[in-house]
Structure formats: structure tokens, C-alpha cells
Design a protein around this motif. Structure first.
Motif, PDB file in Angstrom:
ATOM      1  N   GLY A 165      18.422 -20.328   0.654  1.00  0.00           N
ATOM      2  CA  GLY A 165      17.695 -21.665   0.038  1.00  0.00           C
ATOM      3  C   GLY A 165      16.903 -22.193   0.921  1.00  0.00           C
ATOM      4  O   GLY A 165      16.206 -23.290   0.508  1.00  0.00           O
ATOM      5  N   THR A 166      16.705 -21.962   2.155  1.00  0.00           N
ATOM      6  CA  THR A 166      15.871 -22.770   3.122  1.00  0.00           C
ATOM      7  C   THR A 166      14.485 -22.383   2.998  1.00  0.00           C
ATOM      8  O   THR A 166      14.076 -21.431   3.008  1.00  0.00           O
ATOM      9  N   VAL A 167      13.711 -23.557   3.133  1.00  0.00           N
ATOM     10  CA  VAL A 167      12.266 -23.481   3.213  1.00  0.00           C
ATOM     11  C   VAL A 167      12.011 -24.215   4.249  1.00  0.00           C
ATOM     12  O   VAL A 167      12.002 -25.552   4.582  1.00  0.00           O
ATOM     13  N   ILE A 168      11.116 -23.542   5.342  1.00  0.00           N
ATOM     14  CA  ILE A 168      10.490 -24.386   6.532  1.00  0.00           C
ATOM     15  C   ILE A 168       9.056 -24.387   6.488  1.00  0.00           C
ATOM     16  O   ILE A 168       8.407 -23.365   6.421  1.00  0.00           O
ATOM     17  N   ASN A 169       8.491 -25.450   6.862  1.00  0.00           N
ATOM     18  CA  ASN A 169       7.126 -25.745   6.899  1.00  0.00           C
ATOM     19  C   ASN A 169       6.955 -26.352   8.405  1.00  0.00           C
ATOM     20  O   ASN A 169       7.113 -27.340   8.580  1.00  0.00           O
ATOM     21  N   ASN A 170       6.344 -25.159   9.114  1.00  0.00           N
ATOM     22  CA  ASN A 170       6.009 -25.592  10.551  1.00  0.00           C
ATOM     23  C   ASN A 170       4.481 -25.399  11.017  1.00  0.00           C
ATOM     24  O   ASN A 170       4.412 -25.230  12.211  1.00  0.00           O
ATOM     25  N   THR A 171       3.831 -26.127   9.972  1.00  0.00           N
ATOM     26  CA  THR A 171       2.612 -26.000  10.267  1.00  0.00           C
ATOM     27  C   THR A 171       1.909 -26.837  11.515  1.00  0.00           C
ATOM     28  O   THR A 171       1.105 -26.791  12.088  1.00  0.00           O
ATOM     29  N   ASP A 172       2.785 -28.055  11.693  1.00  0.00           N
ATOM     30  CA  ASP A 172       2.761 -28.884  13.056  1.00  0.00           C
ATOM     31  C   ASP A 172       3.219 -28.582  14.087  1.00  0.00           C
ATOM     32  O   ASP A 172       3.197 -29.337  14.891  1.00  0.00           O
ATOM     33  N   SER A 213       4.401 -20.279  10.874  1.00  0.00           N
ATOM     34  CA  SER A 213       4.169 -21.419  10.176  1.00  0.00           C
ATOM     35  C   SER A 213       4.958 -21.731   9.096  1.00  0.00           C
ATOM     36  O   SER A 213       5.380 -22.957   8.757  1.00  0.00           O
ATOM     37  N   ASN A 214       5.499 -20.822   8.458  1.00  0.00           N
ATOM     38  CA  ASN A 214       6.333 -21.084   7.100  1.00  0.00           C
ATOM     39  C   ASN A 214       7.327 -19.979   6.920  1.00  0.00           C
ATOM     40  O   ASN A 214       7.142 -18.858   7.371  1.00  0.00           O
ATOM     41  N   PHE A 249       5.978 -16.197   7.341  1.00  0.00           N
ATOM     42  CA  PHE A 249       4.468 -16.263   7.781  1.00  0.00           C
ATOM     43  C   PHE A 249       3.832 -16.776   8.774  1.00  0.00           C
ATOM     44  O   PHE A 249       4.532 -17.757   9.074  1.00  0.00           O
ATOM     45  N   TYR A 250       3.034 -16.224   9.664  1.00  0.00           N
ATOM     46  CA  TYR A 250       2.468 -16.641  10.866  1.00  0.00           C
ATOM     47  C   TYR A 250       1.079 -16.846  10.711  1.00  0.00           C
ATOM     48  O   TYR A 250       0.201 -16.202  10.966  1.00  0.00           O
ATOM     49  N   ASN A 251       0.914 -18.106  10.422  1.00  0.00           N
ATOM     50  CA  ASN A 251      -0.401 -18.961  10.459  1.00  0.00           C
ATOM     51  C   ASN A 251      -1.475 -18.324   9.822  1.00  0.00           C
ATOM     52  O   ASN A 251      -2.153 -17.285  10.584  1.00  0.00           O
TER      53      ASN A 251
END
Length: 647
Positions: free
Chosen positions: A463-470, A491-492, A529-531
Motif C-alpha cells: 500500500g506504500t507509494v513513494i515519490n522521490n523526485t526530489d 524516482s517513484n 520507476f527510475y527517473n
């Protein structure tokens, strides 16, 4: 009588001298005065209050009677002069009686002086007037005897305030055995030397019907070790004697004091001593450092050597500071302890190795610990503290170097070297974290009661969603590196989330509408997903229960291919997909995989398997036995751990 002091003088004196006086300090001072007056028999009678239900009674006052020389004219004259030199050779400051008034409001003195046939009475309080209040009567005295009565505890130690304020009660519990122990501890050196020189004393403590005695039998025989410290300032050696006693009592008590004029003046804490843990079998010890050098360097409340602690640099008057004395004292303590407990050296080495095994990233800081007695937990705690201090110092120093107008090669290289040490430790901390995750996964494999969800959550909680664009996401939120270190950054990431949600989150400009048929029901266990603007790669994972049937495992072959195809076909931004089936691979499932074009790959696992299949134009697909994952991850991590431990 000599020049006296007035009421205002006493209040000022007490305010200056008695800020840190302990409740039993008047007891210690009174006994010391009696011994210095040549008393052989000393009796203290304590009074107490009525205990409130559920609480202990408290001491409210006491009287002390002795057979010393009494209040002779010389002693009376000295009594009314602050900081008298009357007993300077005995280490008396002439200020002890003023500390009495910080604890008790009333002190009544009655002394029968046979040598002068005088009866002396002194009502000592804040209102004391030396010219009016001392009563001296001629009287035929057969036996010299002095009694001093202490009463009316001051508000600093006992106060029942009005309103909702808390009660102030710093009085000592009415526990005569505790008082006896405290007296012996404070006056141990003085009493030991009296015993050693065969100068008898008999101290009796009374409270109601209870009686305790302090005699030769209560004073332990102390061993001693002498050493000297040289001062570059005075070009002189200063002699010190360390008295000590070990007790096999299982109490794990460690008491070490600097002693001034045969009083236990300043107690050292464990950090100062280098004792982060106890002796073998929880043995106890007491050590007392004595030296004529300490004379006149203590404060008036006799709980610190202010001359040694307040100066930043040694002077001709104070040529040795704590920083000079402590290392030598610790060295001699270590020699004493090793002589009595030779196994300590081996224990320290074992605890150090255990600490390094637990926290290899802190190895340099663990190895520099110079505690006399060590434990794994204390080593790690102190190493962490040293690491954090070193980290801040290195960062501050590097900023300072960079801000300087000119930078020498030596300064720059030194600053970089400091940062490198910190970087290695921080990297080690992360490697240690990874090792813990691998162990957790390994234990989950061994324990058959663990469910698929637990294994899934170790990689990334469902259930985890990670947004690591920064780039600011916590690296501990996912553990995709278990599959390959190239998956450490992304990135996500989505765990058990529908393809529809994935599209709506990061592929809003995709060639497919998020509402297309089938997208809402398809949920890859993991999709990462990787950038999309650079590598545009994706990672897809499907988990199958370890005890799943062959049929269920075979479904994963079709499921992984379908999910990869949907992502690749519908989301044109994706470049390469790396896909993984994670389960247990027995002989039957291996046959099914081979039949579908999967080929074996190398693994460090003895009983784990990896098979690979390239679905042309869609994805690189791996079927991984979970044992192969942990074996390969351990192998990758071990190299780093070995390097850290060798530092």
C-alpha cells in the motif's frame, strides 16, 4: 573576646558559602570537629518526625556529645572569627559552623571545660551576637564534655508551602544504618588513619531505642598505592596516595573520591573514571585519592576542588589541574584493578570485538575507547557520541577551510581526511542497516509461520507509494537493493497499487488513459520507476507464498509477463523493465520455468536457484528463490563489513 560578626554578616556568609550544602553535612562537620578536638567518645542522638502513612520518617535534628577539649578560650575566640586559622594544620577552614545554619536554624552549644573550670553556652543562629550571646560561667568541672544541639530545619530543606505548590523536603530518611554508612564513607580516610595509628574512637548513633556504633571493627583495612606527578611549572614532584578496598558483595558499587584533609570531598562519576560497567561478579570497590597538594584547594562546602576545576590553565599556585591528575589516577587505578582482576584485560578485548561485530561502522571510535572496564553496550554508546562530535567538528572545519581566502594543501587534505573518516562511518551505518534487513529476511525464510505479506513488507510495505523526485525520501522506506544494488535509488515506487493509480501519479501524459479496461484491477506487487526523464527503467516484482502449490507458482509466470506487457505497451515512456518472481524454487517449479524458456544463473546460495528469461521487447525476467536473494545480498554486504571491521 575579639572582634565578632553581626547578624547581617552571618546571612551574607551563609548565602555565599552554603549553596550546595547536603543535609548531613552538619553531622560530618560536627564529628570532624569532635575528632579534631581529641574526642575518643562521640554520641549522636537523632530526632525524627512522625511518618505519614506510606512514607518514611525524616530526621528533624540531632545532638552530638563528645569528650574532646571543649570550648576553651582559644576555641571561643576562633568561633567568632570567620575563616580562622585556629586549626589550619588540621585542614579546618573556620567556616564549617556557617554551613550548619543553612540546614538548621538553631544550634545550641553547651561545653563543660575542665581545664578552665568554665561552663560555656552559645545559642548560635542568624540572630547571633558575639558580644552578647556567649555565656561563660565559673564552675567546678569534673569531666570535660561538650554537647551541640541542632534543631529547626531551615526552609531550604523543609517547607510546606501554601496553595498548590509542592512540598520541599530534602531531609534525610530516619534510617540510622544509612546514616552510619554515610558517615563512614565521608570520613573513611580519617577513621582509617586513626585505626592505623591505633588512636581509638567510639562513635555511637542513637534514634529512639535504635543504636549503631562506629569503631575500629567497622573501618576496613585499606591497601595503598603511591605515585607522583611532575609539574613543568614548578619543576617539582607532587606525591599522591591512592587508598583502595575491593568487596565481593555483588552490589556493583563504584565509589572514588578526591580527599582533602582526610575528607571524601569530590566524588568522581563513571565517565571521569572510565568505568562504563562493573567489575566481574558485580564486585564493589572504594578508592580515595589523597595528597597534601589538595590542601586548601577545596570549597567551603567541601564538595569540590574549585581551584582545580575552575582554572583553564595551570598556574604557579595551582600547578596541577584535574586534566593533569585524572590520567595518572586512572592509570594507577587500572594497574590496581588488573592486579586484582587479571581477567579484565581479556574481558575488555572480548567486549570490544563484540561491539565491533555489532557496529562495525564505529570501529575506529570503538578502538580508541580507553575505559578501564568495558562493555559492548557502553562501547557502542560512547562510540556513537564520539562519532557525532567528530562529524560536527569535521563539517564545521571543512566549511571554515572553504570560506578562507587562501587554503594550504595541508589544511585542505586534513579537512578532506576528517570528512572521509565520517563518510566511511556513515556508509558503514547504512551497510549495517542492510545487514539487519538481510538477517530479518533470512529468519522469515526459516520460520515457516511467516506469511507472504511479511516478506513483501520487508522489500516495501504493502500500500506504500513513494515519490522521490526530489531525492529526499528515507532510504529505509524500501529495500529493493536486496535484488541488486542498481535498484537503490528511484524516482517513484508503488507497493500493491493498481496500474491505473501508477499512470495517474507519474504518467499523466501517457498514450493510454488511466480509465482503460483492465488497468484498475491489475496490481503488480511492486512497481518501481527510475527517473522517466533519464533512464526510464522500471522494476516489477511478483511474490508467491513459499508453500504455494505448483499451480499457483506457475500462474506467476503468466502474471509477471502480463503486467510487464501492459506497462510496456501502454506506457511508452518506459525503456527497460526488470522483472522478478520471488518464491521458493523446487525441482518441479524449475522444470516449469525451463519449459517456458528460463535458463539457470549463478548464485552464492547452496540450495537456492536463479533462472532468467528475456521476453524480447518486454522485460528481463528473473525467477528467484528467496534463499538465493539472501545469500547473494550477504555476499555483497560481507566485503563492506570486513573492510569496516579491519579499520
Amino acid at each position: 573576646m575579639g572582634k565578632g560578626f553581626v547578624q547581617a554578616d552571618i546571612s551574607t556568609i551563609i548565602e555565599k558559602l552554603a549553596k550546595d550544602v547536603k543535609f548531613l553535612q552538619p553531622v560530618y562537620e560536627a564529628i570532624t570537629n569532635s575528632l579534631e578536638a581529641g574526642a575518643k567518645n562521640i554520641t549522636l542522638a537523632f530526632s525524627k518526625d512522625l511518618a505519614i502513612t506510606g512514607e518514611l520518617s525524616k530526621i528533624t535534628g540531632f545532638s552530638i556529645t563528645d569528650d574532646g577539649e571543649g570550648f576553651t578560650k582559644k576555641n571561643r575566640d576562633a568561633f567568632v572569627v570567620l575563616w580562622t586559622k585556629n586549626k589550619l594544620k588540621l585542614g579546618c577552614k573556620g567556616s564549617g559552623r556557617f554551613t550548619w545554619l543553612s540546614v538548621f536554624e538553631k544550634i545550641n552549644i553547651k561545653s563543660q571545660v575542665k581545664s578552665e573550670n568554665k561552663e560555656v553556652c552559645i545559642p548560635f543562629s542568624l540572630d547571633f551576637d558575639a558580644d552578647k550571646d556567649i555565656s561563660i560561667k565559673d564552675k567546678q568541672i569534673e569531666t570535660t564534655e561538650t554537647t551541640i544541639t541542632f534543631s529547626d530545619v531551615t526552609k531550604d530543606f523543609y517547607r510546606v508551602p501554601s496553595g498548590n505548590e509542592k512540598v520541599v523536603d530534602k531531609r534525610c530518611n530516619a534510617d540510622l544504618s544509612f546514616v552510619k554508612t554515610a558517615i563512614i564513607e565521608y570520613l573513611l580516610i580519617r577513621l582509617f588513619l586513626l585505626k592505623k595509628n591505633n588512636k581509638p574512637f567510639n562513635i555511637i548513633l542513637k534514634m529512639d531505642s535504635q543504636i549503631e556504633k562506629i569503631t575500629f571493627e567497622d573501618i576496613p583495612d585499606l591497601s595503598e598505592k603511591k605515585f607522583s606527578i611532575y609539574s613543568d611549572i614548578t619543576k617539582q614532584e607532587y606525591e599522591f596516595t591512592l587508598y583502595y578496598k575491593f568487596n565481593k558483595d555483588g552490589a556493583n558499587s563504584k565509589k572514588v573520591y578526591y580527599c582533602v584533609n582526610n575528607r571524601a570531598t569530590k566524588q568522581l562519576d563513571d565517565d571521569s573514571l572510565g568505568f562504563s560497567c562493573g567489575l566481574p561478579n558485580k564486585d564493589s570497590f572504594v578508592m580515595l585519592l589523597c595528597s597534601d597538594y589538595f590542601n586548601d584547594k577545596d570549597n567551603d562546602t567541601r564538595d569540590d576542588l574549585v581551584a582545580l576545576s575552575h582554572l583553564k590553565q595551570a598556574t604557579f599556585d595551582v600547578p596541577l589541574l584535574y586534566s593533569d591528575i585524572n590520567p595518572e589516577m586512572k592509570r594507577n587505578m587500572y594497574e590496581i584493578i588488573l592486579e586484582n582482576y587479571p581477567e579484565i584485560h581479556q574481558i575488555n578485548e572480548q567486549e570490544e570485538e563484540k561491539a565491533i561485530a555489532t557496529a562495525p561502522h564505529l570501529t575506529p571510535f570503538i578502538r580508541q575507547d580507553n575505559d578501564i572496564v568495558k562493555s559492548e553496550s557502553s562501547l557502542i554508546t560512547k562510540a556513537n557520541e564520539s562519532f557525532n562530535k567528530a562529524k560536527k567538528k569535521a563539517q564545521d572545519n571543512f566549511k571554515r577551510i572553504l570560506s578562507a581566502k587562501t587554503i594550504s594543501d595541508a589544511d585542505f587534505n586534513s579537512a578532506v581526511g576528517q570528512l572521509s573518516l565520517i563518510a566511511v562511518a556513515e556508509l558503514g551505518e547504512y551497510i549495517l542497516y542492510r545487514n539487519s534487513i538481510i538477517k530479518a529476511l533470512d529468519e522469515a525464510i526459516i520460520d515457516e509461520s511467516k506469511k507472504e505479506k511479511l516478506i513483501h513488507d520487508i522489500f516495501m510495505p504493502q500500500g506504500t507509494v513513494i515519490n522521490n523526485t526530489d531525492g529526499k525520501a528515507d532510504y529505509k522506506m524500501s529495500n529493493m537493493w536486496l535484488l541488486d544494488d542498481k535498484f537503490m535509488t528511484f524516482s517513484n515506487a508503488f507497493s500493491d497499487v493498481s496500474i491505473k493509480t501508477i499512470i495517474e501519479t507519474i504518467f499523466k501524459d501517457s498514450t493510454i488513459s488511466a480509465d482503460d479496461i483492465g488497468m484498475n484491477s491489475k496490481k503488480p506487487d511492486l512497481a518501481v520507476f527510475y527517473n522517466k526523464d533519464i533512464s526510464r527503467d522500471a522494476l516489477v516484482v511478483e511474490f508467491k507464498s513459499f508453500n504455494a502449490t505448483l499451480g499457483e507458482k506457475e500462474k506467476s509466470i503468466a502474471e509477471i509477463s502480463r503486467n510487464c506487457y501492459l506497462l510496456k505497451e501502454k506506457i511508452k515512456e518506459i525503456n527497460t523493465i526488470w522483472a522478478y518472481i520471488i518464491t521458493t524454487i523446487d525441482d518441479e517449479f524449475e522444470i516449469s520455468l525451463r519449459a517456458n524458456g528460463y535458463k539457470p544463473r549463478y548464485t552464492n546460495a547452496n540450495d537456492g536457484k536463479i533462472l532468467y528469461f528475456y521476453n524480447e521487447g518486454v522485460a528481463h525476467i528473473y525467477a528467484l528463490d528467496i534463499k538465493a536473494i539472501t545469500a547473494d545480498a550477504f555476499a555483497r554486504n560481507k566485503t563492506f563489513l570486513d573492510i569496516l571491521k579491519s579499520n
